[in-house]
Design a protein around this motif. Structure first.
Motif, short mmCIF file in Angstrom:
data_model
loop_
_atom_site.label_atom_id
_atom_site.label_comp_id
_atom_site.label_asym_id
_atom_site.label_seq_id
_atom_site.Cartn_x
_atom_site.Cartn_y
_atom_site.Cartn_z
N UNK B 25 -36.87 14.89 -14.67
CA UNK B 25 -35.76 15.27 -13.79
C UNK B 25 -34.89 14.06 -13.45
N UNK B 26 -35.53 12.91 -13.23
CA UNK B 26 -34.73 11.70 -12.98
C UNK B 26 -33.83 11.39 -14.18
N UNK B 27 -34.37 11.56 -15.38
CA UNK B 27 -33.57 11.30 -16.59
C UNK B 27 -32.41 12.28 -16.71
N UNK B 28 -32.70 13.57 -16.52
CA UNK B 28 -31.61 14.56 -16.67
C UNK B 28 -30.52 14.30 -15.64
N UNK B 29 -30.93 14.06 -14.38
CA UNK B 29 -29.94 13.83 -13.33
C UNK B 29 -29.12 12.58 -13.63
N UNK B 30 -29.77 11.53 -14.11
CA UNK B 30 -29.03 10.32 -14.46
C UNK B 30 -28.06 10.62 -15.59
N UNK B 211 -28.98 6.28 -18.75
CA UNK B 211 -29.86 7.13 -17.94
C UNK B 211 -31.28 6.58 -17.85
N UNK B 212 -31.69 5.85 -18.88
CA UNK B 212 -33.07 5.37 -18.92
C UNK B 212 -33.33 4.18 -18.01
#
Lengths: 234, 234
Positions: B25-30, B211-212
């Motif tokens: 989720x952190x990756x998608x949001x970023x 994003x990473x």
């Protein structure tokens, strides 16, 4: 026999009758009025034909509108939702975002947590092991799965004491997911309704729906269903 | 305390840094350009606060647009997709039904099969057990998980030998799901890139995305990341 529309063959589902994810798709399709050709496979045999379709050797697999099949329960749920919701509405996915989030929470609970802690062990012990090598179930595994099942039933009973349907006011995919699992557990004689009155009332309502009929006629070779399985007044 | 915009506070994610679903989720949001307030919880402690939000004691939990949170990875994936896909497009869910079905097949593979056979055991053994009671990992469990991981890596390597992205031609949620799991495994030093050149090339492309960055700065108390974890040229 249904008349087929040109260029639009009847969708076909690779399933196992007591596999709860396969049952979920059969229920949704029946609810949406979509007839299915059924092809049976026993996933624990890991047939070459199954592994070629799905190296994970899981069911269900749906051959539908697109050239390639939808593989696995999440892909099939979404394919059915993309293609087969009746034109006049009636999707099992609520339109309200809050209700939809609650539905997904419970779908995940049933398909993965309840499955991981209960259903998959009971299918493995009672059906797959016998079918593969004539082995009998391991009592300690059955006991652990039943203990877990009691906890799950308490939770669902608690939820349904204050809700009309599992996810809230509307009937949704979450209801059918739980009903699919309970129907498999009921077939195998693993449900104890005595401490789960709310679940029993809710299940009785679902079981009376026309969509449920197809499941209630299922019979697995060498394992007749438990008493009350097909009974609407259980 | 963050200044809140009227009626639209920054979404907030209850997560654990090495939990792969939280990382997804952190990756998608970023990737979607959505800033997140992060609140850390260790799910194995089963805090009362966590159990009240989610009796399944799983992460992530997203407090976003609606009054009640989205709970569990499936609910949060769909909530993010409902509310946070950039207006100019770029959803990680492919528009083509066939590509979407293949994406869901692989998302299910990663979030449930890879997790069940590999990631959750390694987190339990290497992190949760030590944190809860200072226990050391059980070597037989680590060995079994690593053997399973080798099989998974062979499969992903085989897929990526003929595909640009995990699901096909387009980058999708499936790529981020696998990258989230591999990043956790990489942090714990469990990845062997030697026999997985295709996965390595693909991971290197993902790891270079802005994003990473947020993940690569994660540090878990008492467990520094493996050599190469944050290295773009690993």
């Amino acid at each position: 026999m249904a008349t087929k529309q040109l260029g639009r063959p009847m969708p076909s589902l690779v399933h196992y009758p007591l596999d709860p994810s396969s049952r979920l798709i059969r229920l949704i399709c029946a609810e949406y009025g979509v007839p299915l050709d059924l092809e049976e496979m026993r996933p624990w045999l890991r047939d070459e034909q199954l592994l070629e379709l799905n190296p994970a050797a899981t069911l269900p697999i749906l051959f539908g509108e697109s050239e390639t099949p939808a593989i696995g329960i999440l892909a099939v749920i979404h394919a059915v939702e993309d293609f087969y919701v009746p034109a006049d509405g009636g999707s099992l996915m609520p339109g309200d975002p809050h209700a939809r989030a609650e539905m997904w929470r419970l779908v995940e609970w049933v398909l993965f947590k309840l499955n991981d802690e209960v259903t998959r062990y009971l299918i493995e012990e009672k059906i797959a092991k016998r079918d593969q090598r004539g082995a009998t179930p391991e009592p300690s595994v059955l006991r652990a799965a039943k203990t877990n099942l009691t906890e799950h039933m308490l939770y669902f009973n608690w939820l349904l004491a204050s809700r009309n349907w599992l996810g809230g006011d509307e009937m949704s995919l979450a209801d059918f997911a739980l009903a699919a699992h309970l129907s498999t557990l009921d077939y195998m004689g693993d449900l104890d309704w005595a401490k789960a009155n709310e679940v029993r009332d809710w299940y009785s309502r679902l079981k009376s729906r026309p969509a449920f009929r197809t499941l209630l006629n299922d019979r697995v070779v060498a394992m007749p269903p438990s008493k009350g399985y097909a009974d609407l007044d259980f």
